[in-house]
Scaffold this motif. Sequence first.
Motif, PDB file in Angstrom:
ATOM      1  N   ARG A 140       0.023  -0.730   3.715  1.00 55.37           N
ATOM      2  CA  ARG A 140      -0.889  -0.249   4.760  1.00 55.37           C
ATOM      3  C   ARG A 140      -0.188   0.796   5.631  1.00 55.37           C
ATOM      4  NH1 ARG A 140      -2.376  -4.872   6.318  1.00 55.37           N
ATOM      5  NH2 ARG A 140      -0.997  -5.128   8.101  1.00 55.37           N
ATOM      6  N   GLU A 141       1.079   0.563   5.962  1.00 56.87           N
ATOM      7  CA  GLU A 141       1.823   1.519   6.790  1.00 56.87           C
ATOM      8  C   GLU A 141       2.041   2.842   6.068  1.00 56.87           C
ATOM      9  OE1 GLU A 141       5.281  -0.799   7.761  1.00 56.87           O
ATOM     10  OE2 GLU A 141       4.273  -1.797   9.439  1.00 56.87           O
ATOM     11  N   ARG A 160      -0.645  -5.222   1.429  1.00 59.67           N
ATOM     12  CA  ARG A 160       0.594  -5.630   2.085  1.00 59.67           C
ATOM     13  C   ARG A 160       0.812  -4.741   3.300  1.00 59.67           C
ATOM     14  NH1 ARG A 160       4.527  -4.827  -2.442  1.00 59.67           N
ATOM     15  NH2 ARG A 160       3.245  -5.599  -4.102  1.00 59.67           N
ATOM     16  N   LYS A 161       1.519  -5.268   4.269  1.00 56.16           N
ATOM     17  CA  LYS A 161       1.797  -4.514   5.492  1.00 56.16           C
ATOM     18  C   LYS A 161       2.505  -3.206   5.174  1.00 56.16           C
ATOM     19  CE  LYS A 161       4.144  -4.788   9.931  1.00 56.16           C
ATOM     20  NZ  LYS A 161       5.015  -5.579  10.796  1.00 56.16           N
ATOM     21  N   ALA A 217      -1.144   2.492  11.465  1.00 62.07           N
ATOM     22  CA  ALA A 217      -1.449   1.333  10.629  1.00 62.07           C
ATOM     23  C   ALA A 217      -2.488   0.448  11.305  1.00 62.07           C
ATOM     24  CB  ALA A 217      -0.174   0.552  10.345  1.00 62.07           C
ATOM     25  N   ALA A 218      -2.456   0.390  12.628  1.00 60.79           N
ATOM     26  CA  ALA A 218      -3.438  -0.423  13.366  1.00 60.79           C
ATOM     27  C   ALA A 218      -4.864   0.077  13.125  1.00 60.79           C
ATOM     28  CB  ALA A 218      -3.118  -0.409  14.848  1.00 60.79           C
ATOM     29  N   ASN A 220      -8.866  -5.419  -0.386  1.00 61.78           N
ATOM     30  CA  ASN A 220      -9.117  -5.894   0.978  1.00 61.78           C
ATOM     31  C   ASN A 220      -7.900  -6.597   1.559  1.00 61.78           C
ATOM     32  OD1 ASN A 220     -11.829  -5.077   1.495  1.00 61.78           O
ATOM     33  ND2 ASN A 220     -12.497  -6.603   0.008  1.00 61.78           N
ATOM     34  N   THR A 221      -6.851  -6.759   0.747  1.00 63.02           N
ATOM     35  CA  THR A 221      -5.652  -7.459   1.197  1.00 63.02           C
ATOM     36  C   THR A 221      -4.412  -6.649   0.847  1.00 63.02           C
ATOM     37  OG1 THR A 221      -5.632  -8.711  -0.874  1.00 63.02           O
ATOM     38  CG2 THR A 221      -6.677  -9.760   1.014  1.00 63.02           C
ATOM     39  N   ASP A 278      -5.294   4.094  19.141  1.00 64.54           N
ATOM     40  CA  ASP A 278      -5.719   3.464  17.888  1.00 64.54           C
ATOM     41  C   ASP A 278      -7.244   3.361  17.782  1.00 64.54           C
ATOM     42  OD1 ASP A 278      -3.070   3.160  17.091  1.00 64.54           O
ATOM     43  OD2 ASP A 278      -2.906   1.179  17.990  1.00 64.54           O
ATOM     44  N   THR A 336     -13.868  -0.127   1.986  1.00 62.42           N
ATOM     45  CA  THR A 336     -12.683  -0.682   2.630  1.00 62.42           C
ATOM     46  C   THR A 336     -12.262   0.279   3.739  1.00 62.42           C
ATOM     47  OG1 THR A 336     -11.148   0.461   1.148  1.00 62.42           O
ATOM     48  CG2 THR A 336     -11.894  -1.754   0.474  1.00 62.42           C
ATOM     49  N   LEU A 358      -6.030   1.017  10.397  1.00 62.84           N
ATOM     50  CA  LEU A 358      -6.478   0.517   9.099  1.00 62.84           C
ATOM     51  C   LEU A 358      -6.711  -0.980   9.112  1.00 62.84           C
ATOM     52  CD1 LEU A 358      -4.213   2.374   6.501  1.00 62.84           C
ATOM     53  CD2 LEU A 358      -6.657   2.675   6.876  1.00 62.84           C
ATOM     54  N   ASP A 359      -6.276  -1.632  10.148  1.00 61.38           N
ATOM     55  CA  ASP A 359      -6.287  -3.079  10.206  1.00 61.38           C
ATOM     56  C   ASP A 359      -7.442  -3.583  11.067  1.00 61.38           C
ATOM     57  OD1 ASP A 359      -5.417  -5.621   9.628  1.00 61.38           O
ATOM     58  OD2 ASP A 359      -3.927  -5.657  11.222  1.00 61.38           O
TER      59      ASP A 359
END
Length: 108
Positions: A92-93, A88-89, A103-104, A85-86, A36, A51, A106-107
Amino acid sequence: MNAPTNIQMINGPDGKPAFVVLPYEEFIRNYGHERDLIPHDVVSRTVDGATPVRAWREYLGLTQMEVASRLDIAQPTYAKQEASNTLRKSSREKIAIALGITAAQLDF
């Protein structure tokens, strides 16, 4: 047969291989997804105000239309997600899969 390579071996005092040096881009390509990792260019873009989704898309050389097409959504819908910037999970996935990253990654 020995193929040409950019990888260098560094031997230790005992003459046995102790270190391997390889180009950063090759390291990211081969090992980045497993750990990651986030390339410096992506982090720099976020520091400059992008972002994480936008930074990754630009780093990968993709247009918003290309990513939207991979997600099977309209480009304006993707543009809103990319600017958020927010996320949803689940969003994002899906975006991570469309970008070919985890996904990690991006987080952050």
